[in-house]
Design a protein around this motif. Sequence first.
Motif, PDB file in Angstrom:
ATOM      1  N   VAL A  66     -27.502  13.551 -86.922  1.00 42.31           N
ATOM      2  CA  VAL A  66     -27.684  12.104 -87.897  1.00 42.31           C
ATOM      3  C   VAL A  66     -26.248  12.378 -87.609  1.00 42.31           C
ATOM      4  CG1 VAL A  66     -27.494  11.759 -90.179  1.00 42.31           C
ATOM      5  CG2 VAL A  66     -29.415  12.831 -89.919  1.00 42.31           C
ATOM      6  N   HIS A  67     -25.640  13.280 -87.533  1.00 40.63           N
ATOM      7  CA  HIS A  67     -23.915  13.471 -87.068  1.00 40.63           C
ATOM      8  C   HIS A  67     -23.305  12.675 -85.740  1.00 40.63           C
ATOM      9  CE1 HIS A  67     -21.558  14.896 -90.554  1.00 40.63           C
ATOM     10  NE2 HIS A  67     -23.180  15.616 -90.902  1.00 40.63           N
ATOM     11  N   GLU A  68     -25.205  12.896 -84.736  1.00 37.38           N
ATOM     12  CA  GLU A  68     -24.603  12.774 -83.315  1.00 37.38           C
ATOM     13  C   GLU A  68     -25.171  11.641 -83.196  1.00 37.38           C
ATOM     14  OE1 GLU A  68     -27.352  14.017 -80.471  1.00 37.38           O
ATOM     15  OE2 GLU A  68     -27.182  16.486 -81.188  1.00 37.38           O
ATOM     16  N   PHE A  69     -25.411  10.849 -84.481  1.00 36.52           N
ATOM     17  CA  PHE A  69     -26.150   9.025 -84.394  1.00 36.52           C
ATOM     18  C   PHE A  69     -24.564   8.566 -85.027  1.00 36.52           C
ATOM     19  CE2 PHE A  69     -30.783   9.894 -85.357  1.00 36.52           C
ATOM     20  CZ  PHE A  69     -31.193   9.771 -83.224  1.00 36.52           C
ATOM     21  N   GLU A 120     -20.700   9.547 -99.326  1.00 32.74           N
ATOM     22  CA  GLU A 120     -20.469  10.679 -98.285  1.00 32.74           C
ATOM     23  C   GLU A 120     -21.697  11.230 -97.466  1.00 32.74           C
ATOM     24  OE1 GLU A 120     -18.279  14.336 -99.605  1.00 32.74           O
ATOM     25  OE2 GLU A 120     -16.789  12.413-100.994  1.00 32.74           O
ATOM     26  N   GLY A 121     -21.084  12.007 -95.971  1.00 32.33           N
ATOM     27  CA  GLY A 121     -21.733  12.178 -95.084  1.00 32.33           C
ATOM     28  C   GLY A 121     -22.008  10.788 -94.415  1.00 32.33           C
ATOM     29  N   PRO A 122     -22.756  11.141 -93.954  1.00 29.05           N
ATOM     30  CA  PRO A 122     -22.733  10.522 -92.727  1.00 29.05           C
ATOM     31  C   PRO A 122     -23.861   8.417 -92.662  1.00 29.05           C
ATOM     32  CG  PRO A 122     -24.204  11.706 -91.826  1.00 29.05           C
ATOM     33  CD  PRO A 122     -23.335  12.106 -92.768  1.00 29.05           C
ATOM     34  N   PRO A 123     -24.354   7.715 -92.361  1.00 24.31           N
ATOM     35  CA  PRO A 123     -25.233   6.749 -92.501  1.00 24.31           C
ATOM     36  C   PRO A 123     -26.088   7.528 -92.607  1.00 24.31           C
ATOM     37  CG  PRO A 123     -22.820   5.696 -91.927  1.00 24.31           C
ATOM     38  CD  PRO A 123     -23.094   6.739 -91.292  1.00 24.31           C
ATOM     39  N   MET A 124     -27.464   7.135 -93.440  1.00 18.82           N
ATOM     40  CA  MET A 124     -28.755   7.550 -92.765  1.00 18.82           C
ATOM     41  C   MET A 124     -29.697   6.052 -92.939  1.00 18.82           C
ATOM     42  SD  MET A 124     -28.560  11.027 -93.582  1.00 18.82           S
ATOM     43  CE  MET A 124     -30.109  11.352 -93.618  1.00 18.82           C
ATOM     44  N   SER A 125     -28.526   5.090 -92.318  1.00 25.54           N
ATOM     45  CA  SER A 125     -29.111   3.805 -91.222  1.00 25.54           C
ATOM     46  C   SER A 125     -28.868   3.049 -90.565  1.00 25.54           C
ATOM     47  CB  SER A 125     -30.632   3.057 -92.544  1.00 25.54           C
ATOM     48  OG  SER A 125     -29.661   2.563 -93.407  1.00 25.54           O
ATOM     49  N   ARG A 135     -42.037  11.856 -84.379  1.00 25.92           N
ATOM     50  CA  ARG A 135     -43.272  12.806 -85.551  1.00 25.92           C
ATOM     51  C   ARG A 135     -42.699  13.652 -86.149  1.00 25.92           C
ATOM     52  NH1 ARG A 135     -45.162  11.293 -80.288  1.00 25.92           N
ATOM     53  NH2 ARG A 135     -44.879  13.171 -79.671  1.00 25.92           N
ATOM     54  N   GLU A 136     -41.261  14.648 -85.328  1.00 26.00           N
ATOM     55  CA  GLU A 136     -41.273  16.131 -85.420  1.00 26.00           C
ATOM     56  C   GLU A 136     -40.487  15.938 -86.149  1.00 26.00           C
ATOM     57  OE1 GLU A 136     -40.757  18.386 -81.800  1.00 26.00           O
ATOM     58  OE2 GLU A 136     -43.515  17.772 -81.911  1.00 26.00           O
ATOM     59  N   GLY A 137     -39.794  15.418 -86.159  1.00 27.70           N
ATOM     60  CA  GLY A 137     -38.518  15.535 -87.348  1.00 27.70           C
ATOM     61  C   GLY A 137     -36.804  15.179 -86.724  1.00 27.70           C
ATOM     62  N   ALA A 145     -32.210  18.576 -94.708  1.00 23.64           N
ATOM     63  CA  ALA A 145     -32.399  18.375 -96.064  1.00 23.64           C
ATOM     64  C   ALA A 145     -33.292  16.921 -96.556  1.00 23.64           C
ATOM     65  CB  ALA A 145     -30.809  16.659 -95.779  1.00 23.64           C
ATOM     66  N   GLU A 146     -33.517  17.038 -97.696  1.00 23.63           N
ATOM     67  CA  GLU A 146     -34.654  16.297 -98.340  1.00 23.63           C
ATOM     68  C   GLU A 146     -34.168  15.157 -98.357  1.00 23.63           C
ATOM     69  OE1 GLU A 146     -35.364  17.591-102.563  1.00 23.63           O
ATOM     70  OE2 GLU A 146     -35.469  19.845-101.770  1.00 23.63           O
ATOM     71  N   GLU A 147     -33.927  14.072 -96.757  1.00 22.46           N
ATOM     72  CA  GLU A 147     -33.686  12.494 -97.335  1.00 22.46           C
ATOM     73  C   GLU A 147     -34.381  12.374 -95.676  1.00 22.46           C
ATOM     74  OE1 GLU A 147     -29.617  11.245 -97.138  1.00 22.46           O
ATOM     75  OE2 GLU A 147     -28.879  13.773 -97.507  1.00 22.46           O
ATOM     76  N   THR A 148     -34.403  11.747 -95.800  1.00 28.29           N
ATOM     77  CA  THR A 148     -34.880  10.787 -94.347  1.00 28.29           C
ATOM     78  C   THR A 148     -33.408   9.508 -93.733  1.00 28.29           C
ATOM     79  OG1 THR A 148     -36.929  10.949 -95.746  1.00 28.29           O
ATOM     80  CG2 THR A 148     -36.644   9.025 -93.638  1.00 28.29           C
ATOM     81  N   PHE A 149     -33.798   9.395 -92.215  1.00 25.32           N
ATOM     82  CA  PHE A 149     -33.016   8.817 -91.542  1.00 25.32           C
ATOM     83  C   PHE A 149     -34.203   7.428 -91.559  1.00 25.32           C
ATOM     84  CE2 PHE A 149     -31.295   7.133 -87.696  1.00 25.32           C
ATOM     85  CZ  PHE A 149     -30.277   7.471 -87.806  1.00 25.32           C
ATOM     86  N   SER A 150     -33.327   6.460 -91.107  1.00 23.82           N
ATOM     87  CA  SER A 150     -34.312   4.872 -90.981  1.00 23.82           C
ATOM     88  C   SER A 150     -32.947   3.984 -89.457  1.00 23.82           C
ATOM     89  CB  SER A 150     -34.122   4.424 -92.452  1.00 23.82           C
ATOM     90  OG  SER A 150     -35.199   5.410 -93.301  1.00 23.82           O
ATOM     91  N   TRP A 151     -34.530   4.259 -88.539  1.00 22.88           N
ATOM     92  CA  TRP A 151     -33.455   3.096 -88.311  1.00 22.88           C
ATOM     93  C   TRP A 151     -34.044   1.975 -88.287  1.00 22.88           C
ATOM     94  CZ3 TRP A 151     -29.990   3.939 -84.872  1.00 22.88           C
ATOM     95  CH2 TRP A 151     -29.925   5.157 -84.037  1.00 22.88           C
TER      96      TRP A 151
END
Length: 170
Positions: free
Chosen positions: A155-158, A15-20, A147-149, A66-72
Amino acid sequence: MHHEHHCTCCGEQHEGPPMSYAPVAPPVWKRRYALRRDCLLTEDLCVVKGEHFYVRGLIELPVLDAEETFSWGVWVSLSAANFDRMQQLWDNPAREQEPPYFGWLTTELPYPEPTLLLKTHVHTQSVGSRPLIELEPTDHPLAVEQREGITMARVHEFAEMLLGSFAGDR
């Protein structure tokens, strides 16, 4: 609107956009290098012509709403000495005690300002985990987001920039 994506790591729908997002190789890698003895490409390490050395790591961006982290997933160039040291300790649990290695970001990311050659510090993690990449604290948008999040809207823009639309929209 229902959004989902197919994960290339586990092969499942989520579900949702990819987080990395991550490229398979540094931009300098050419397929023909796989035939050369002085070149190497694994999921984590890359050597080009015995002269250029890269490690794959993660630039993590906290997602504030959200209680998540996005990663490049990115590739960082290291000096020969730092690359050799990292390789020597690759399977050693003591590698977590290593000071960060200086490196240059070699992955272009979708930001209004170029991300190539941003200064980084490569923080080795536990065996089996990719290094964390810390950007030099500048006013570059990527460094600011680290730094700021960011928000889930970002995340949806990415996802829109990189995928065009989600599988659930098709």
